[in-house]
Design a protein around this motif. Structure first.
Motif, PDB file in Angstrom:
ATOM      1  N   ASN A  60      48.833  51.244  44.444  1.00 16.00           N
ATOM      2  CA  ASN A  60      49.786  51.607  43.411  1.00 16.00           C
ATOM      3  C   ASN A  60      50.227  50.354  42.657  1.00 16.00           C
ATOM      4  OD1 ASN A  60      52.338  52.203  42.081  1.00 16.00           O
ATOM      5  ND2 ASN A  60      52.283  54.121  43.213  1.00 16.00           N
ATOM      6  N   LEU A  61      50.301  50.444  41.362  1.00 16.33           N
ATOM      7  CA  LEU A  61      50.714  49.325  40.517  1.00 16.33           C
ATOM      8  C   LEU A  61      52.089  48.798  40.928  1.00 16.33           C
ATOM      9  CD1 LEU A  61      49.907  47.611  38.049  1.00 16.33           C
ATOM     10  CD2 LEU A  61      51.091  49.283  36.648  1.00 16.33           C
ATOM     11  N   ASN A  62      52.991  49.670  41.377  1.00 12.52           N
ATOM     12  CA  ASN A  62      54.322  49.246  41.814  1.00 12.52           C
ATOM     13  C   ASN A  62      54.280  48.245  42.957  1.00 12.52           C
ATOM     14  OD1 ASN A  62      56.366  50.646  40.281  1.00 12.52           O
ATOM     15  ND2 ASN A  62      55.529  52.511  41.152  1.00 12.52           N
ATOM     16  N   ASP A  63      53.260  48.320  43.787  1.00 10.26           N
ATOM     17  CA  ASP A  63      53.180  47.479  44.975  1.00 10.26           C
ATOM     18  C   ASP A  63      52.587  46.099  44.701  1.00 10.26           C
ATOM     19  OD1 ASP A  63      54.184  49.612  46.448  1.00 10.26           O
ATOM     20  OD2 ASP A  63      52.176  50.386  46.873  1.00 10.26           O
ATOM     21  N   ILE A  64      51.910  45.944  43.589  1.00  9.14           N
ATOM     22  CA  ILE A  64      51.206  44.685  43.288  1.00  9.14           C
ATOM     23  C   ILE A  64      52.191  43.600  42.869  1.00  9.14           C
ATOM     24  CG2 ILE A  64      49.510  43.592  41.771  1.00  9.14           C
ATOM     25  CD1 ILE A  64      48.132  46.352  41.616  1.00  9.14           C
ATOM     26  N   GLU A  65      52.061  42.432  43.509  1.00  6.32           N
ATOM     27  CA  GLU A  65      52.900  41.289  43.160  1.00  6.32           C
ATOM     28  C   GLU A  65      52.304  40.494  42.009  1.00  6.32           C
ATOM     29  OE1 GLU A  65      52.940  39.362  46.944  1.00  6.32           O
ATOM     30  OE2 GLU A  65      54.598  40.595  47.666  1.00  6.32           O
ATOM     31  N   ARG A  66      50.976  40.352  42.039  1.00  5.28           N
ATOM     32  CA  ARG A  66      50.332  39.608  40.963  1.00  5.28           C
ATOM     33  C   ARG A  66      48.852  39.939  40.882  1.00  5.28           C
ATOM     34  NH1 ARG A  66      50.090  33.476  43.049  1.00  5.28           N
ATOM     35  NH2 ARG A  66      49.137  33.878  45.035  1.00  5.28           N
ATOM     36  N   PHE A  67      48.295  39.626  39.725  1.00  8.39           N
ATOM     37  CA  PHE A  67      46.860  39.685  39.471  1.00  8.39           C
ATOM     38  C   PHE A  67      46.422  38.259  39.207  1.00  8.39           C
ATOM     39  CE2 PHE A  67      48.437  43.778  38.057  1.00  8.39           C
ATOM     40  CZ  PHE A  67      47.491  44.677  38.524  1.00  8.39           C
ATOM     41  N   GLU A  68      45.243  37.898  39.697  1.00  9.32           N
ATOM     42  CA  GLU A  68      44.709  36.572  39.409  1.00  9.32           C
ATOM     43  C   GLU A  68      43.211  36.663  39.208  1.00  9.32           C
ATOM     44  OE1 GLU A  68      45.407  33.951  42.858  1.00  9.32           O
ATOM     45  OE2 GLU A  68      45.785  35.792  43.952  1.00  9.32           O
ATOM     46  N   LYS A  69      42.692  35.723  38.471  1.00  2.00           N
ATOM     47  CA  LYS A  69      41.259  35.685  38.190  1.00  2.00           C
ATOM     48  C   LYS A  69      40.566  34.880  39.266  1.00  2.00           C
ATOM     49  CE  LYS A  69      38.366  37.251  35.333  1.00  2.00           C
ATOM     50  NZ  LYS A  69      38.019  38.614  35.511  1.00  2.00           N
ATOM     51  N   GLU A  70      39.480  35.431  39.789  1.00  9.96           N
ATOM     52  CA  GLU A  70      38.678  34.725  40.788  1.00  9.96           C
ATOM     53  C   GLU A  70      37.210  35.027  40.496  1.00  9.96           C
ATOM     54  OE1 GLU A  70      38.376  35.347  45.433  1.00  9.96           O
ATOM     55  OE2 GLU A  70      40.283  34.399  44.888  1.00  9.96           O
ATOM     56  N   LYS A  79      40.033  43.521  45.005  1.00 11.80           N
ATOM     57  CA  LYS A  79      39.294  43.113  43.811  1.00 11.80           C
ATOM     58  C   LYS A  79      38.860  44.340  43.009  1.00 11.80           C
ATOM     59  CE  LYS A  79      35.021  42.567  46.429  1.00 11.80           C
ATOM     60  NZ  LYS A  79      33.976  41.666  46.851  1.00 11.80           N
ATOM     61  N   PHE A  80      38.778  44.116  41.706  1.00 15.24           N
ATOM     62  CA  PHE A  80      38.258  45.151  40.824  1.00 15.24           C
ATOM     63  C   PHE A  80      37.680  44.519  39.571  1.00 15.24           C
ATOM     64  CE2 PHE A  80      42.731  44.728  39.970  1.00 15.24           C
ATOM     65  CZ  PHE A  80      42.866  44.853  38.618  1.00 15.24           C
ATOM     66  N   HIS A  81      36.879  45.263  38.854  1.00 15.35           N
ATOM     67  CA  HIS A  81      36.161  44.784  37.679  1.00 15.35           C
ATOM     68  C   HIS A  81      36.760  45.276  36.357  1.00 15.35           C
ATOM     69  CE1 HIS A  81      32.668  43.797  40.261  1.00 15.35           C
ATOM     70  NE2 HIS A  81      32.966  44.921  40.879  1.00 15.35           N
ATOM     71  N   PHE A  82      37.705  46.165  36.409  1.00 20.17           N
ATOM     72  CA  PHE A  82      38.113  46.926  35.238  1.00 20.17           C
ATOM     73  C   PHE A  82      38.646  46.120  34.072  1.00 20.17           C
ATOM     74  CE2 PHE A  82      38.449  49.633  38.903  1.00 20.17           C
ATOM     75  CZ  PHE A  82      37.753  50.751  38.505  1.00 20.17           C
ATOM     76  N   PHE A  83      39.604  45.244  34.300  1.00 18.79           N
ATOM     77  CA  PHE A  83      40.291  44.581  33.204  1.00 18.79           C
ATOM     78  C   PHE A  83      40.369  43.079  33.424  1.00 18.79           C
ATOM     79  CE2 PHE A  83      42.438  48.744  33.668  1.00 18.79           C
ATOM     80  CZ  PHE A  83      42.039  49.316  32.481  1.00 18.79           C
TER      81      PHE A  83
END
Length: 120
Positions: free
Chosen positions: A22-32, A46-50
């Motif tokens: 759930n988006l509510n639970d995510i603290e951060r997104f980072e590029k790897e 990990k995901f490829h979408f955006f």
């Protein structure tokens, strides 16, 4: 304040299994590399979408900010901000997120407005 409910299909980095988070639970997104990694505490997905810019443009009004080239942070999950060094800390994570020097003041202002994080 919570983000709207968005469930995102991802791959757990530790188990390599398909997981919906759930988006509510995510603290951060980072590029790897070629992946975008979402962090919930010390768990990583990990995901490829955006790319990070797209994530920020979709959810900026809900508190997801591109704080530097490699981090989009959920400001509602930040518990402490070290404005001298530009580090954001989360309750359930051992790794801080960084803020580009140019964004130090903007992040501080937004965190003060939200009122959930201690600014030191």
């Amino acid at each position: 304040m919570k983000l709207r409910v968005y469930n995102i299909p991802t791959i757990s980095v530790s188990t390599n299994e398909l997981v919906s988070i759930n988006l509510n639970d995510i603290e951060r997104f980072e590029k790897e590399g070629r992946y975008t990694i979402a962090s919930i505490g010390d768990d990583r997905f990990k995901f490829h979408f955006f790319d990070l810019e797209t994530i920020e443009s979709l959810f900026l009004d809900e508190g997801l900010w591109l704080t530097d080239r490699s981090n989009v942070v959920n400001l509602h999950k930040v518990v402490q901000y070290d404005k001298k060094y530009g580090n954001l800390y989360f309750a359930d994570s051992t790794r801080p997120a960084s803020v580009a020097k140019i964004n130090f003041k903007l992040v501080e202002q937004e965190l003060t407005k939200i009122g959930l994080a201690k600014v030191i």
